[in-house]
Enzyme design. Structure first.
Site, short mmCIF file in Angstrom:
data_model
loop_
_atom_site.label_atom_id
_atom_site.label_comp_id
_atom_site.label_asym_id
_atom_site.label_seq_id
_atom_site.Cartn_x
_atom_site.Cartn_y
_atom_site.Cartn_z
N MET A 174 8.81 0.66 7.52
CA MET A 174 8.55 -0.46 6.61
C MET A 174 7.73 0.06 5.43
SD MET A 174 7.92 -3.89 8.82
CE MET A 174 9.25 -4.67 9.71
N GLY A 175 7.38 -0.82 4.53
CA GLY A 175 6.65 -0.43 3.32
C GLY A 175 7.48 -0.82 2.12
N ARG A 176 7.36 -2.10 1.73
CA ARG A 176 8.28 -2.59 0.69
C ARG A 176 7.92 -2.07 -0.70
NH1 ARG A 176 10.25 -7.35 -0.08
NH2 ARG A 176 10.28 -7.89 2.11
N THR A 190 -2.12 -5.92 6.88
CA THR A 190 -0.71 -5.61 6.62
C THR A 190 -0.47 -4.15 6.99
OG1 THR A 190 0.94 -5.04 4.94
CG2 THR A 190 -1.24 -5.41 4.11
N ILE A 191 0.59 -3.92 7.71
CA ILE A 191 0.88 -2.53 8.10
C ILE A 191 1.24 -1.71 6.86
CG2 ILE A 191 1.62 -3.14 10.43
CD1 ILE A 191 4.51 -2.47 9.55
O1 F6P Z 1 4.22 -7.23 6.24
C1 F6P Z 1 5.00 -6.53 5.32
C2 F6P Z 1 6.20 -6.03 5.97
O2 F6P Z 1 5.79 -5.23 7.02
C3 F6P Z 1 7.14 -5.28 5.03
O3 F6P Z 1 6.97 -3.90 5.03
C4 F6P Z 1 8.50 -5.69 5.50
O4 F6P Z 1 9.43 -5.65 4.44
C5 F6P Z 1 8.28 -7.06 5.99
O5 F6P Z 1 6.98 -7.08 6.51
C6 F6P Z 1 9.30 -7.54 7.01
O6 F6P Z 1 8.85 -8.72 7.59
P1 F6P Z 1 9.66 -9.79 8.44
O7 F6P Z 1 11.02 -9.22 8.73
O8 F6P Z 1 8.87 -10.01 9.66
O9 F6P Z 1 9.69 -11.01 7.60
#
Ligand code: F6P
Length: 366
Positions: free
Chosen positions: A188-190, A144-145
């Site tokens: 990103m980084g939820r 996971t990034i």
């Molecule tokens: O893999 C986690 C993540 O990179 C989060 O940081 C981000 O919120 C999410 O993926 C977005 O993923 P997608 O839009 O591809 O579903």
């Protein structure tokens, strides 16, 4: 003819760099002729397309069309490419609204898969853990990034994403400087700020805002004004999508939730940019990096880690250590039970790593 053991491998969740390298090295290690002579069985390796979705079909033909045989020839060049050639999805067979796990279990059996290698983050691995509980031999590889998975110091894709962000910040500096603007870059980084913090440190961002520490907008503006008085011509502010203003909530793009119950975040950067313009009078622009961060050629580190994790996964299979997640701890590759990492996020250690006055990486390292 010696006995055959069929390894099924899949990638789940958001794609990232390093996945193809891991698939390559699972395949190469399992099919290595030298090692084959030391075993009283042979491995065969199949790739399952589109994560857990690939095992969800009730139609035999459709199911088989989603499985491909992996050989050394097929995967030879894979480590050089980003994304996942196997495809991925956020499909959840244990979705509480539509539980299809019985089909998944039956399909694993029907395809003759003896062991599953699941490459993913918390969501993908939570499915692997449930399948393991239901009797399927599984092994996990972390990716996971966001680097927010507990039990491992590294998750595939992280360093490449940091490189991508650093490169983009470098590019934005020239235009920011030319126009004396503030640039807010949303990463990103939820839940975890690793990506924003490490990319902020790598790119020399002036301010970095992370989910682990709620920011005060007045302080952000104060820092920018102080910096300008000190001679700064422009400013780079990196903000994680999961960061939130003190007393506020995370900013979601829409009210849609995925099969694991996560909503789509995004937009905090625009909010911060608007507040900077309002509070300082300085022209501010926002760039939401979104999925660009997941793209690009895997950096050298992700290629190596994909290799080590892939080899280690087969080593675990050799030893029949089911339910384990390959991990990297203090520079050593080892493994942890998947169930131990689920639901425990790896977060930035604010007191030791984050400067809550400067809103930046800590200046106290030793
Ligand atoms: O893999 C986690 C993540 O990179 C989060 O940081 C981000 O919120 C999410 O993926 C977005 O993923 P997608 O839009 O591809 O579903």
């Amino acid at each position: 003819m010696s006995k055959k053991i069929k390894i099924g491998i899949l990638t789940g969740g958001g794609d990232c760099a390093g996945l193809n390298a891991a698939v390559k090295w699972v395949t190469k290690t399992a099919l290595d002729r030298q090692s084959e002579q030391e075993r009283d069985f042979q491995y065969e390796v199949v790739g399952i397309k589109d994560g857990w979705k690939g095992l969800s079909f009730t139609d035999k033909k459709e199911l088989e069309a989603n499985v491909i045989t992996l050989t050394e020839d097929v995967v030879r060049t894979w480590d050089r490419f980003g994304g996942t050639f196997l495809g991925t999805s956020r499909f959840n067979p244990y979705n509480t609204k539509n539980n299809t796990s019985k089909t998944t279990l039956a399909n694993i059996k029907n395809l003759g898969i003896d062991v599953l290698v699941a490459i993913g983050g918390d969501d993908t691995l939570s499915v692997a853990a449930k399948l393991h509980k239901d009797g399927v031999p599984v092994v996990g590889i972390p990716k996971t990034i966001d680097k927010d998975l507990a039990g491992t110091d590294y998750t595939l894709g992280f360093e490449t994403a940091v490189e991508v962000i650093t490169d983009i910040v470098d590019k934005l500096r020239t235009t920011a400087g030319s126009h004396s603007r503030v640039f807010v870059i949303e990463t990103m980084g939820r839940s975890a700020g690793w990506l924003a913090l490490k990319a902020g440190e790598s790119s020399g961002a002036f301010i970095t805002l992370i989910p682990e520490y709620d920011f005060d907008m007045n302080r952000v503006n104060e820092l920018i004004i102080e910096g300008r008085k000190g001679g700064a011509r422009y400013d780079i502010v990196v903000v994680s999508e999961g960061a939130k203003v003190r007393g506020g909530t995370v900013v979601a793009r829409d009210k849609k939730f995925d099969a694991f119950g996560h909503e789509t975040l995004g937009g905090v950067g625009e909010l911060v940019a608007a507040e900077i313009t309002k509070g300082t009078g300085i022209e501010t622009r926002c760039v939401i990096l979104s999925h660009i961060q997941r793209g690009g050629t895997p950096c050298a580190y992700d290629r190596r880690m994909g290799r080590y994790f892939g080899i280690a996964a087969v080593n675990l299979i050799d030893k029949k250590e089911w339910g384990q997640l390959v991990c990297s701890k203090e520079g050593t590759i080892s493994s942890v039970p998947i169930v131990n990492v689920l639901g425990h996020l790896s977060l930035v250690d604010v007191p030791n790593m984050y400067d809550t006055i400067r809103y930046n990486g800590s200046r106290n390292i030793l």
